[in-house]
Structure formats: structure tokens, C-alpha cells
Design a protein around this motif. Structure first.
Motif, short mmCIF file in Angstrom:
data_model
loop_
_atom_site.label_atom_id
_atom_site.label_comp_id
_atom_site.label_asym_id
_atom_site.label_seq_id
_atom_site.Cartn_x
_atom_site.Cartn_y
_atom_site.Cartn_z
N GLY A 131 0.64 -1.20 0.07
CA GLY A 131 0.05 -0.09 -0.09
C GLY A 131 0.86 1.20 0.05
O GLY A 131 0.66 2.19 -0.76
N TYR A 132 1.73 1.48 0.77
CA TYR A 132 2.60 2.57 1.28
C TYR A 132 3.25 2.97 -0.48
O TYR A 132 3.42 4.12 -0.66
CB TYR A 132 3.62 2.36 2.23
CG TYR A 132 4.40 3.77 2.30
CD1 TYR A 132 3.80 5.31 2.52
CD2 TYR A 132 5.90 3.63 2.38
CE1 TYR A 132 4.63 6.28 2.49
CE2 TYR A 132 6.47 5.00 2.70
CZ TYR A 132 5.77 6.12 2.90
OH TYR A 132 6.51 7.36 3.13
N LYS A 163 -5.57 8.97 -0.15
CA LYS A 163 -5.57 9.10 1.48
C LYS A 163 -5.60 7.27 1.41
O LYS A 163 -6.04 6.62 0.77
CB LYS A 163 -6.82 9.21 2.01
CG LYS A 163 -6.96 10.91 1.65
CD LYS A 163 -6.52 11.44 3.01
CE LYS A 163 -6.56 13.17 2.83
NZ LYS A 163 -5.60 13.67 3.64
N VAL A 164 -5.22 7.02 2.83
CA VAL A 164 -5.15 5.45 2.84
C VAL A 164 -6.28 4.72 2.87
O VAL A 164 -6.42 3.62 2.14
CB VAL A 164 -4.27 5.21 4.33
CG1 VAL A 164 -4.25 3.54 4.60
CG2 VAL A 164 -2.83 5.58 4.54
N GLY A 165 -7.33 5.39 3.45
CA GLY A 165 -8.78 4.79 3.26
C GLY A 165 -9.21 4.56 1.85
O GLY A 165 -9.88 3.68 1.46
N THR A 166 -9.02 5.48 1.14
CA THR A 166 -9.40 5.72 -0.35
C THR A 166 -8.86 4.80 -1.10
O THR A 166 -9.09 4.01 -1.88
CB THR A 166 -9.18 7.03 -0.91
OG1 THR A 166 -9.64 8.04 -0.05
CG2 THR A 166 -9.64 7.26 -2.26
N LEU A 167 -7.19 4.47 -0.86
CA LEU A 167 -6.38 3.44 -1.34
C LEU A 167 -7.14 2.02 -1.21
O LEU A 167 -7.39 1.52 -2.04
CB LEU A 167 -5.13 3.46 -0.83
CG LEU A 167 -4.23 2.08 -1.49
CD1 LEU A 167 -3.88 2.47 -3.11
CD2 LEU A 167 -2.93 2.15 -0.74
N TYR A 168 -7.35 1.81 -0.02
CA TYR A 168 -7.80 0.46 0.47
C TYR A 168 -9.18 0.15 -0.17
O TYR A 168 -9.31 -1.01 -0.67
CB TYR A 168 -7.78 0.29 1.77
CG TYR A 168 -7.30 -1.12 2.27
CD1 TYR A 168 -5.89 -1.57 2.65
CD2 TYR A 168 -8.34 -1.89 2.57
CE1 TYR A 168 -5.58 -3.02 2.68
CE2 TYR A 168 -7.80 -3.37 2.83
CZ TYR A 168 -6.83 -3.64 3.00
OH TYR A 168 -6.25 -5.07 3.12
N ALA A 169 -10.04 1.18 -0.16
CA ALA A 169 -11.38 1.03 -0.87
C ALA A 169 -11.13 0.72 -2.17
O ALA A 169 -11.87 -0.09 -2.80
CB ALA A 169 -12.07 2.14 -0.44
N GLU A 221 -9.79 -2.82 -2.70
CA GLU A 221 -11.04 -3.78 -2.51
C GLU A 221 -11.73 -3.92 -3.79
O GLU A 221 -11.95 -5.00 -4.19
CB GLU A 221 -11.63 -3.41 -1.53
CG GLU A 221 -10.95 -3.70 0.16
CD GLU A 221 -12.00 -3.92 1.13
OE1 GLU A 221 -12.57 -2.90 1.59
OE2 GLU A 221 -12.45 -4.91 1.49
N ARG A 222 -12.09 -2.79 -4.38
CA ARG A 222 -13.01 -2.75 -5.28
C ARG A 222 -12.51 -3.35 -6.55
O ARG A 222 -13.03 -4.18 -7.45
CB ARG A 222 -13.59 -1.41 -5.78
CG ARG A 222 -14.76 -1.33 -6.48
CD ARG A 222 -15.25 0.19 -6.74
NE ARG A 222 -14.20 1.13 -7.12
CZ ARG A 222 -13.77 2.02 -6.59
NH1 ARG A 222 -14.19 2.28 -5.34
NH2 ARG A 222 -13.08 2.87 -6.91
N ILE A 263 0.86 4.32 -2.84
CA ILE A 263 0.50 5.75 -2.55
C ILE A 263 1.58 6.68 -3.16
O ILE A 263 1.46 7.65 -3.65
CB ILE A 263 0.53 6.07 -1.00
CG1 ILE A 263 -0.99 5.36 -0.75
CG2 ILE A 263 0.26 7.49 -0.67
CD1 ILE A 263 -1.17 5.29 0.85
#
Lengths: 115, 331
Positions: free
Chosen positions: A24-25, A42-48, A51-52, A28
Motif C-alpha cells: 500500500g505505501y 488517502k489510505v482509506g481511499t486507496l484501500y477501498a 478492494e473494489r 501511494i
């Protein structure tokens, strides 16, 4: 394969993964660098988004690794993801060609004509 | 520093569902800590909190109301709302074939239009344009503004009286604007990616509404005080079709269909169906409100809708994966 339109953050996530599996990092940092600083994920945005993309079969989770007591989860591009990215790159390329052609045919006006 | 920051992140991750956290929290915290370290921070930022809270809430919502189901419901809602707004604009706000129409309701006129509801119609059209241009955030803003404006118009709703008689009309029409408000909220819960559903829904509703009004005029207008069909849009469509007690039977049918969809592992369709029913239920409830004999309908409708939501929750618990085919999307 169906056509999937990619928005800019997704485009840079896939572009980052095109050069190999990443956590992840790194994604980004890559997205920010590749976009010339325009895309700051943003981390939450990346992870979402990851997942999608995983649900849509464009990326795949390829393993976890513990580094300094922290978990790093690695993702990689699937063949469908590579096709989607290539198709988006072609589309952007064609759009750019059309725009340049129209701009070249633009009659000189205003300051440009006077210069 | 790392442990207190990690605690702050883990605490913020409580916005996410427990099952999600069990699978992903460690990986997410790992990225958050690396980002904080890269930026030389030792505390969580406000924007990180907001970002995690937003995505956590959306993940919770996804667990009950799938993203694709919400997207589909949003497409139906925009198509439906747009069609109703346009037909309402034509037959209630503008009425170009009745030159004196504006003079008939001088208490509420808004320029050349019957009332300020025309601004709500404009916002629906703006939402469509933004959606076509894929400006989804702008489309959502237009829809939220239309909901706020609709509520303000409903609060300031005025009756149109005739000498010696009670109110003949209320402008703008309450059921229509309750329906438009609820439709705009449903259109906001997803991203309107399905243009086919949007187009088909809008065209079907425009043809259906206009056709119903024209047919009604053809067969009944002489028996209803000699009024023309465009004069009682709300009475024909809402009072004679939506506010009748039989509507609860339709809700019961929708509940059964949503259960059947879950059993058939079509969770997205079930979510879209239940969400699409919500604005109509709100509209019917607004019509029944204050009518003493409608209490049974009101209570029954509420029980049926609560049951539909329970189906979604139970379905999310026991059938988390949808076997319906994937569709093209914007990611």
C-alpha cells in the motif's frame, strides 16, 4: 473483455502495479510521483479502491509480509487489469491525438494572430 | 510514539465493521503507520480521521446495502425523479396551453410559472447533465440542493382558495415534492453508473405518466367537475393510485419478491428493489398522514418495510456474496 472506464486515482494505482507487485505505501508514493503530485491518495481511499479492483478482478492480493512488527499486504495486477489499463491508455492517447489535430487546425486569433 | 499512534488508528478503524477489521485492520494500520512515518508525524490528522470514518461507514453500509444495489437504485431514482419532475413541470408548473393558468393561482406564482417548484425541476435537470458528464459529485450536490429546496417549499406550501370554498390546490403539490425529496436522497446513496437503467427508467416514466394523464382525460374528464387532466395531476396519480389501502398489498408483494431475490442469490437486485420502494412509501405515508382511516395502512406499510430491511440485514449476514453477473463500471 468488457470496457471499464478508469478514473484518475484508479488509473495510477493500476499503473503503479504494472511494474510489479507492491504494498500500500509504495502504491501511494508511486501514484503521487507518476501523477506529478496531482493524485495524493488517502489510505482509506486507496484501500477501498484496492478492494473494489480486487472484486472486479483487476488486481489480486499476492501475500502478506511482516516488517518491523507491521503487516504489509502486497497486491499485483491481473491480466484483466493489464488489459483495462492498456485500453485506458489507448483511449487517452487517441483523445490526445484528436485534441492536437483540432488545435493545429485552429485559426490564429487575437494575440496569436498579431504576433 | 508508534504505539500511541497505532492505538489512535485502531480506535478510528472502529468505523469499519468488526468482520472487516478482523481481515484488514492490520494491513491498513501498517500503511497508515508507514505514511505517518514518511511524513514525520506522530499523531493522526483530522483528514485521516474523516477519510477513515467515511470509508468505514460506507463499508458498513455495503455490508447491508451492496454498492452495486445502491448504484442501481440510484440510477432508477434519478430516472424516475427526472421524469416526474419534467411531467410535473409541464402539466402543473408551466401549462403552456392554458394562457390564464398563472392567473388562476396568483398566491403562489413564480414568474411565468405556477410556483417555485420549477427550481427543483431545474436542479433535477442539472443532476442529469452532471451525470452524463460523469461529474458525480456535482450531480450529488444538485440532488441534495433539490431535496433541501423541496423541503423548504413544502414547509412554505400555500393553499389556493376560491371564494366561499376550501383550498382547491396546495402549491407546490405535497406528495409530488415528498416523492422528489425521497428520490433525490436515494439517487445520492449510490453512483449513477448504469446509464441504460437511467435512460429506460426516465423514458418509461415519462411515457407512462403522460399516457396515463392523456387516457384519463379522454375517459373521465367530463365526469370530474369538467376540469382538464392537467388541472388535477396530483389527484389522479396520487390520491387514486398511491394513497389507496391496496398499496400495502403491493408492498407485501415487493417484500416477497425481495426475499425470493435473496434466496436466488440476487442480492444487488433485492437491495435496488427495496431502496427503490422507499420514496413511494414516503410519498404514500405523506398522503396517509392525518387521515384517521389510514392508520392501519400506515402501520402495515411500516411493518412490511421494516421486514424488507430485516431481509437485507439477514441476507447480508448469511449470503454475503452475490452471484449475479458483474457489469461494466467506472472504477
Amino acid at each position: 473483455m468488457k470496457y471499464i472506464e478508469l478514473r484518475e486515482p484508479t488509473f495510477f494505482i493500476l499503473t503503479s502495479l504494472a511494474s510489479g507487485r507492491k504494498h500500500g505505501y509504495l502504491i501511494i508514493k508511486d501514484a503521487e510521483e507518476l501523477s506529478g503530485g496531482r493524485v495524493t491518495l488517502k489510505v482509506g481511499t486507496l484501500y477501498a479502491a484496492l478492494e473494489r479492483l480486487e472484486t472486479e478482478g483487476l488486481v489480486v492480493r499476492v501475500g502478506d509480509e511482516a516488517v518491523d512488527g507491521r503487516l504489509r499486504r502486497y497486491f499485483d495486477l491481473t491480466d484483466d487489469g493489464a488489459l483495462a489499463l492498456a485500453s485506458e491508455a489507448d483511449r487517452a492517447e487517441n483523445n490526445a491525438k484528436v485534441a492536437r489535430k483540432s488545435l493545429a487546425a485552429r485559426p490564429a486569433t487575437g494575440k496569436a494572430a498579431m504576433a | 510514539m508508534s504505539s500511541s499512534l497505532e492505538s489512535a488508528y485502531r480506535s478510528t478503524l472502529r468505523w469499519y465493521p468488526r468482520r472487516w477489521r478482523a481481515e484488514h485492520a492490520d494491513a491498513l494500520v501498517g500503511i497508515l503507520l508507514e505514511v505517518a512515518e514518511g511524513q514525520g508525524r506522530s499523531s493522526i490528522t483530522w483528514s485521516e480521521r474523516m477519510n477513515l470514518a467515511g470509508h468505514g461507514f460506507a463499508t458498513r453500509l455495503d455490508a447491508i446495502l451492496s454498492q452495486r444495489g445502491r448504484d442501481l437504485a440510484a440510477s432508477f431514482a434519478l430516472g424516475t425523479g427526472l421524469a416526474i419532475a419534467l411531467v410535473y413541470f409541464l402539466v402543473e408548473e408551466w401549462m403552456p396551453w392554458v394562457p390564464l393558468a398563472n392567473h388562476a393561482r396568483p398566491e403562489t406564482t413564480f414568474g411565468p410559472f405556477a410556483d417555485a417548484g420549477v427550481l427543483v425541476v431545474l436542479l433535477w435537470v442539472a443532476a442529469l447533465v452532471c451525470t452524463i458528464l460523469r461529474r458525480f459529485a456535482s450531480a450529488r450536490t444538485a440532488l441534495i440542493l433539490s431535496a433541501i429546496l423541496s423541503v423548504l417549499l413544502l414547509v412554505s406550501q400555500r393553499g389556493v382558495f376560491e371564494l366561499g370554498a376550501g383550498p382547491l390546490y396546495f402549491n407546490p403539490d405535497k406528495p409530488t415534492f415528498v416523492l422528489l425529496t425521497a428520490l433525490s436522497l436515494v439517487a445520492c446513496v449510490g453512483t449513477i453508473r448504469n446509464r441504460t437503467a437511467l435512460g429506460i427508467t426516465a423514458i418509461a416514466w415519462i411515457l407512462g405518466l403522460a399516457g396515463t394523464l392523456v387516457l384519463t382525460d379522454r375517459f373521465t374528464h367530463e365526469s370530474v367537475f369538467g376540469l382538464a387532466w392537467y388541472d388535477y395531476f396530483e389527484r389522479l396519480l396520487w390520491q387514486s393510485a398511491l394513497f389507496v389501502p391496496q398499496v400495502v398489498s403491493v408492498l407485501a408483494l415487493i417484500l416477497l419478491i425481495s426475499i425470493a431475490l435473496f434466496i436466488g442469490r440476487r442480492r444487488n437486485s433485492a437491495v435496488a428493489l427495496v431502496l427503490s420502494t422507499l420514496p413511494w412509501l414516503a410519498c404514500a405515508a405523506a398522503g396517509w398522514y392525518g387521515a384517521g382511516d389510514a392508520v392501519v395502512s400506515w402501520v402495515t406499510a411500516a411493518i412490511l418495510f421494516a421486514s424488507a430491511i430485516a431481509v437485507l440485514v439477514v441476507g447480508a449476514r448469511f449470503a454475503p456474496r452475490d452471484s449475479s453477473p458483474k457489469r461494466a463500471s467506472t472504477t
